[in-house]
Design an enzyme around this catalytic site. Structure first.
Site, PDB file in Angstrom:
ATOM      1  N   HIS A 283       0.834  -1.202   0.000  1.00  0.00           N
ATOM      2  CA  HIS A 283       0.000   0.000   0.000  1.00  0.00           C
ATOM      3  C   HIS A 283       0.870   1.255   0.000  1.00  0.00           C
ATOM      4  CE1 HIS A 283      -2.874   3.065   1.141  1.00  0.00           C
ATOM      5  NE2 HIS A 283      -2.286   3.239   2.299  1.00  0.00           N
TER       6      HIS A 283
ATOM      7  N   HIS B 278      -0.949   7.159  14.867  1.00  0.00           N
ATOM      8  CA  HIS B 278       0.096   6.571  14.018  1.00  0.00           C
ATOM      9  C   HIS B 278       0.766   7.643  13.159  1.00  0.00           C
ATOM     10  CE1 HIS B 278      -3.131   6.593  10.922  1.00  0.00           C
ATOM     11  NE2 HIS B 278      -2.138   6.607  10.068  1.00  0.00           N
TER      12      HIS B 278
END
Length: 478
Positions: free
Chosen positions: A85, A152
């Site tokens: 990804h 994150h």
């Protein structure tokens, strides 16, 4: 012209004397690009600076993080990782700037510094994800750290600095700062809004302004493919037609429904894959296993230090499962139940009535237990698991399309917003679903939990909001 790196340091040790990395036209010489094949985008090329980050143990860790967490236990093909990804977002970030350079290059003054910065932001935007992706951040950490605000995106920034220091990557400090700012642009729009020039660059990878970005372009296509779902959203129409007006990415008005398909396809993925009832049951069990193991393994302590954090991966379950430590016995038993498909039993669900959304607060196990009638099995909070699901079109209860600027045609000088009632009356009247799902942690408790859940709905709304009764065969399961 600004440069992100020292060309001499990007050449391999063996290539001496080093020829110029760039051709006379300023583009990278293909001799110094690595070529690979991606099953979504086809052949992509990796430039030397990006390879400096890719060829590190910290970035390679992304191979150990499944893009869709535990969804592969329901959709067997969903085993793709954050690694591919990230490469895909890197490639699309470069493609988007290539289109802008082709059609508005002189006007926008996009230089190599801009291209390299945006591509690096695409490459590194997910490097800070923890085990099982969003589950770690939004489900596990709040259970073990009260009021956790960890994200994150912030960890991605710290890891980028750590990689640069550990591997002595020669990168311009301004380039490095902008890469980190672009990564957090979706969660902290004020960072991007503070840019005095080329603000649009901060909307390419992670767009906090209206939600259209190459991150979504990649994961929507990749996730649909992996799960065997059809995808009628064609992101290349948007990539090739976008235009910068007043430092903002705008789209032709005729692509209004293409934009809507982006958000509706994302919502469909949330409903059918990301929050699938069985996926959520497994996720609840994994979170419980990690919470029970946290005191012994100190998993949550890793988030304070990037030097330790990068060692965390989805293999944390295998570490627990194969450990002989008696302190991990309860966690091991939960993981064994997952392996043997002895899952928390889904009892039922209801969609929160539209007129109750404003006042909705997350439902807890205590709410369900307190709704039990004084007969039969006496439930405890630890017997019940509740999943509060939120599915929207990326802007909560608001229509995301009303935050997107459109233009009439390529000769027009003005941009404008379009309200949904001007296009189609078939578009949704509401832009958010809240779904409450309840699970029994033991099969023999399904009947008692189901009845308590129905009583809760009657007490809360005066009706049973669920679509149908819990099947009798599920209640009888032991």
């Amino acid at each position: 012209m600004r440069e992100c790196y020292n060309d001499d340091l990007l050449l391999s040790q063996e290539s001496a004397p080093a020829p110029a990395l760039r051709s006379a036209g300023g583009t990278l010489d293909r001799r110094y690009l690595k070529q690979l094949y991606d099953n979504v985008h086809g052949t992509i090329f990796l430039d030397p600076m990006s390879l400096k980050f890719i060829d590190t143990e910290q970035f390679q860790r992304l191979r150990d993080l499944k893009q869709l967490g535990v969804a592969c236990m329901v959709y067997p093909g969903a085993v793709h990782t954050r690694f591919e990804h990230s490469l895909g977002v890197y490639w699309l970030a470069g493609q988007s700037l290539q289109y802008l350079q082709t059609y508005q290059g002189a006007e926008l003054d996009i230089d190599h510094f801009d291209v390299q910065t945006v591509k690096l932001a695409g490459l590194l935007h997910d490097i800070g994800h923890g085990p099982f992706s969003h589950m770690f951040e939004h489900k596990f950490l709040p259970r073990v750290i009260t009021g956790s605000k960890w994200s994150h995106e912030q960890m991605s920034g710290k890891l980028v600095d750590y990689i640069v220091d550990q591997h002595h990557i020669d990168i311009d400090s301004e380039c490095l700062k902008q890469v980190k700012d672009m990564i957090i642009a979706s969660s902290n729009v004020s960072v991007a809004n503070g840019m005095k020039e080329k603000r649009f660059l901060y909307d390419i990878v992670a767009n906090g302004r209206n939600g259209i970005d190459v991150d979504k372009f990649d994961y929507i296509g990749r996730d649909c493919r992996a799960c065997g779902l059809g995808c009628n959203f064609h992101f290349r129409r948007l990539l090739q037609s976008m235009r910068i007006m007043d430092d903002e990415i705008c789209y032709p008005a005729k692509e209004y429904l293409t934009v809507h398909k982006l958000f509706s396809t994302r919502a469909d993925l949330h409903r059918t894959v990301y929050t699938h009832a069985k996926v959520m049951a497994i996720e609840l069990m994994v979170v419980d296993a990690l919470v029970k193991a946290n005191d012994h393994l100190e998993i949550s302590s890793y988030i304070t230090d990037p030097a330790e954090y990068w060692k965390l991966g989805d293999n944390i379950l295998k570490i627990i499962e194969t450990s002989p430590d008696p302190e991990l016995k309860e966690s091991r038993e939960l993981i064994l139940r997952i392996r043997r498909r002895d899952l928390y039993q889904f009892c039922n669900e209801y969609a929160v009535p539209k007129n109750k959304l404003d006042l909705f607060e997350d439902i807890t196990a205590q709410d369900i237990v307190c709704s039990q009638k004084a007969n039969g099995v006496q439930l405890r909070e630890e017997d019940v698991a509740v999943s509060n699901v939120k599915i929207d079109l990326t802007c909560g209860r608001n229509n995301p399309l009303e935050r997107i600027s459109f233009f009439k045609d390529y000769e027009s000088k003005e941009k404008f917003y379009i309200s949904d009632d001007r296009i189609s009356h078939l578009l949704p009247a509401s832009y958010q679903d809240r779904i409450v799902r309840v699970y029994a942690k033991k099969p023999e408790l399904v009947e008692a939990v189901s009845e308590a859940f129905e009583n809760f709905q009657l007490r809360m709304y005066g009706i049973k909001a669920q679509v149908h009764e819990t099947p009798e065969k599920k209640k009888r399961r032991r």
